[in-house]
Write a protein that holds these residues in place. Structure first.
Motif, mmCIF file in Angstrom:
data_model
loop_
_atom_site.group_PDB
_atom_site.id
_atom_site.type_symbol
_atom_site.label_atom_id
_atom_site.label_comp_id
_atom_site.label_asym_id
_atom_site.label_seq_id
_atom_site.Cartn_x
_atom_site.Cartn_y
_atom_site.Cartn_z
ATOM 1 N N MET A 1 0.949 -1.086 -0.090
ATOM 2 C CA MET A 1 0.024 0.150 -0.003
ATOM 3 C C MET A 1 0.983 1.281 -0.177
ATOM 4 S SD MET A 1 -2.929 1.271 2.875
ATOM 5 C CE MET A 1 -3.695 -0.264 2.552
ATOM 6 N N ALA A 2 0.434 2.024 -0.869
ATOM 7 C CA ALA A 2 1.332 3.491 -0.937
ATOM 8 C C ALA A 2 1.130 4.474 0.529
ATOM 9 C CB ALA A 2 1.014 4.428 -1.921
ATOM 10 N N ASP A 3 2.303 4.986 0.779
ATOM 11 C CA ASP A 3 2.111 5.640 1.832
ATOM 12 C C ASP A 3 1.341 6.788 2.005
ATOM 13 O OD1 ASP A 3 4.293 4.429 2.861
ATOM 14 O OD2 ASP A 3 5.730 6.005 2.624
ATOM 15 N N LEU A 4 0.503 7.125 3.148
ATOM 16 C CA LEU A 4 -0.303 8.318 3.135
ATOM 17 C C LEU A 4 0.370 9.580 3.080
ATOM 18 C CD1 LEU A 4 -2.437 6.793 6.130
ATOM 19 C CD2 LEU A 4 -3.168 6.769 3.996
ATOM 20 N N ARG A 5 -0.076 10.324 2.497
ATOM 21 C CA ARG A 5 0.604 11.606 2.018
ATOM 22 C C ARG A 5 0.227 12.901 2.880
ATOM 23 N NH1 ARG A 5 3.255 12.176 -2.973
ATOM 24 N NH2 ARG A 5 2.270 14.074 -3.203
ATOM 25 N N VAL A 6 1.276 13.445 3.699
ATOM 26 C CA VAL A 6 1.231 14.419 4.760
ATOM 27 C C VAL A 6 1.501 15.859 4.401
ATOM 28 C CG1 VAL A 6 1.738 15.175 7.392
ATOM 29 C CG2 VAL A 6 1.282 12.511 6.581
ATOM 30 N N GLY A 7 0.664 16.923 4.388
ATOM 31 C CA GLY A 7 0.883 18.331 4.255
ATOM 32 C C GLY A 7 1.203 18.940 5.459
ATOM 33 N N ILE A 8 2.256 19.830 5.754
ATOM 34 C CA ILE A 8 2.725 20.383 6.751
ATOM 35 C C ILE A 8 2.712 21.696 6.482
ATOM 36 C CG2 ILE A 8 4.386 20.474 8.554
ATOM 37 C CD1 ILE A 8 5.373 17.517 7.770
ATOM 38 N N PHE A 9 1.860 22.438 7.444
ATOM 39 C CA PHE A 9 1.823 24.041 7.172
ATOM 40 C C PHE A 9 2.875 24.503 8.271
ATOM 41 C CE2 PHE A 9 -2.650 23.445 5.882
ATOM 42 C CZ PHE A 9 -2.567 24.276 4.989
ATOM 43 N N GLY A 10 3.879 25.219 8.064
ATOM 44 C CA GLY A 10 5.104 25.621 8.678
ATOM 45 C C GLY A 10 6.095 24.999 8.838
ATOM 46 N N TYR A 11 7.570 25.549 8.785
ATOM 47 C CA TYR A 11 8.555 24.909 8.849
ATOM 48 C C TYR A 11 9.479 25.689 10.176
ATOM 49 C CZ TYR A 11 11.804 21.167 7.528
ATOM 50 O OH TYR A 11 12.506 19.914 7.421
ATOM 51 N N GLY A 12 9.075 26.233 11.013
ATOM 52 C CA GLY A 12 9.767 26.847 12.188
ATOM 53 C C GLY A 12 10.093 25.363 13.124
ATOM 54 N N THR A 13 10.326 25.619 14.232
ATOM 55 C CA THR A 13 10.949 24.872 15.131
ATOM 56 C C THR A 13 9.621 23.522 15.222
ATOM 57 O OG1 THR A 13 11.604 26.361 16.790
ATOM 58 C CG2 THR A 13 11.292 24.196 17.674
ATOM 59 N N GLY A 14 8.313 23.767 15.137
ATOM 60 C CA GLY A 14 7.336 22.747 15.443
ATOM 61 C C GLY A 14 7.630 22.161 14.053
ATOM 62 N N GLY A 15 7.482 22.477 12.733
ATOM 63 C CA GLY A 15 7.445 21.577 11.597
ATOM 64 C C GLY A 15 8.834 21.263 11.264
ATOM 65 N N ARG A 16 9.845 21.599 11.544
ATOM 66 C CA ARG A 16 11.306 21.269 11.136
ATOM 67 C C ARG A 16 11.438 20.299 12.263
ATOM 68 N NH1 ARG A 16 16.147 22.953 13.129
ATOM 69 N NH2 ARG A 16 14.979 24.907 14.067
ATOM 70 N N VAL A 17 11.388 20.483 13.583
ATOM 71 C CA VAL A 17 12.036 19.611 14.552
ATOM 72 C C VAL A 17 11.117 18.416 15.086
ATOM 73 C CG1 VAL A 17 12.734 19.517 17.010
ATOM 74 C CG2 VAL A 17 13.584 21.606 15.467
ATOM 75 N N PHE A 18 9.708 18.498 15.106
ATOM 76 C CA PHE A 18 8.827 17.745 15.377
ATOM 77 C C PHE A 18 8.056 17.041 14.483
ATOM 78 C CE2 PHE A 18 9.391 20.257 19.357
ATOM 79 C CZ PHE A 18 9.543 19.434 20.243
ATOM 80 N N HIS A 19 7.188 17.749 13.803
ATOM 81 C CA HIS A 19 6.380 16.977 12.725
ATOM 82 C C HIS A 19 7.061 16.334 11.529
ATOM 83 C CE1 HIS A 19 2.903 18.601 15.009
ATOM 84 N NE2 HIS A 19 3.531 19.818 15.305
#
Length: 349
Positions: A1-19
């Motif tokens: 099965m293909a991976d589920l595709r995720v869109g991420i809003f923001g690439y500060g600490t939250g987006g870059r370090v966590f999500h």
């Protein structure tokens, strides 16, 4: 099965370090789109996730909504509600970073919108998966503390100079200050352990020169089961205090040190790597009375469980990791704490 595709809003600490790292490390999920307009963050996102589309704004992401299975909102607090509502309207399940919203009323509006559309919604209360918190849970489950009557939790930092970002901005729409930032974790943890709150008292202060929001706070909660939670957060704590202390009528549990997963991600470690989520043995807690105490090994931190549960929920194999209604309750307590601090009184919920 293909991976589920995720869109991420923001690439500060939250987006870059966590999500983005946690999504990338979760089998069955892949970061497919990242929204940021900051040139440095654009370059960083492309280097970190070369297979993802790096998009300039929300409109560009929602134009690709049909190609995505989930979106993550990790942007300044004032944008959480409008972006979450937009995602729900587009039929996209959504993870919202904490604090869920600037007010409990706005958070409840998002919950109702998701229910009405039948769209999945959860909140990134990642510190439910901290090693130290998991250890407290395990100690409580043993019953060796007896009847617990007080829970103490401290989440301190040493940041003597205010930072120039939205967490320090005074506009109420920004939901800035420590009570919204760190308080969203320590209040949530108290509610998870001991349930609903009936009374709130707080001391909420601005200690650093020129700050517009609270940077030092103490919150006292009386839970409906009689347990009292005493919670501290400060930007001016220069030495270590216990992270947790739990008092019962048979024993006390004391734990120093802070979960290591955030600094590990910043250092390039990922779930599954040797040592992931493992705290130093020197930070292990102790359980007992006076000198009759024993060391309690610290549980391994499990941030990866959050997105594994999100994936399974999207596939119809379980529930989302955090009920958004619980995040609404956390915001109600934070609002009551702000009111209690401003009016110097106990607020009854």
């Amino acid at each position: 099965m293909a991976d589920l595709r995720v869109g991420i809003f923001g690439y500060g600490t939250g987006g870059r370090v966590f999500h983005a790292p946690l999504v990338d490390a979760t089998p069955g999920l892949t970061p497919a789109a990242i929204v940021t307009s900051n040139p440095d963050r654009v370059a960083q996102a492309r280097a970190d996730h070369p297979a993802a589309d790096v998009l300039p704004d929300a409109d560009a992401l929602f134009a690709k909504a049909g190609e995505l299975d989930l979106v993550v909102v990790s942007t300044p607090n004032r944008t959480h509600v409008p972006l979450a509502l937009q995602a729900i309207e587009a039929g996209l399940p959504v993870v919202v970073d904490k604090p869920f919203a600037p007010t409990a009323a706005e958070a409840a509006k998002v919950v109702e919108a998701a229910k009405a559309k039948g769209v999945g919604l959860t909140v990134f209360q990642n510190r439910r998966f901290d090693s130290d918190f998991l250890t407290v849970r395990k100690v409580l489950e043993t019953g060796r503390l007896g009847d617990v009557f007080r829970f103490e939790s401290r989440y301190d930092r040493w940041v003597p100079k205010p930072r120039d970002n939205w967490r320090e901005f005074g506009d109420p729409a920004e939901a800035g200050g420590l009570l919204y930032d760190l308080g969203a974790h320590i209040v949530d943890q108290a509610l998870q352990l001991f349930g609903p709150v009936s009374d709130v008292y707080a001391e909420v202060d601005r200690r650093r020169a020129g700050v517009s929001v609270d940077d030092d706070a103490f919150v006292a909660l009386r839970h409906t089961n009689g347990v009292r939670s005493h919670l501290w957060a400060s930007a001016l704590a220069g030495t270590r205090n216990p992270r947790f202390r739990v008092l019962g009528d048979k024993a006390t549990f004391t734990k120093y040190g802070l979960d290591v997963q955030e600094p590990q991600i910043k250092d390039g470690l990922r779930p599954g790597d040797p040592g992931w989520g493992v705290e130093p043995e020197s930070d292990a807690g102790v359980l007992g009375v006076n000198d009759d105490v024993e060391t309690v090994p610290t549980e391994v931190g499990r941030y990866e469980d959050f997105y594994a549960q999100v994936r399974d929920a999207l596939l119809g194999k379980g529930g989302f990791p955090v009920d958004p209604a619980s995040a609404v309750e956390t915001l109600r307590v934070i609002e009551a704490a702000h009111l209690a601090g401003a009016e110097r009184r106990v607020v009854t919920l």
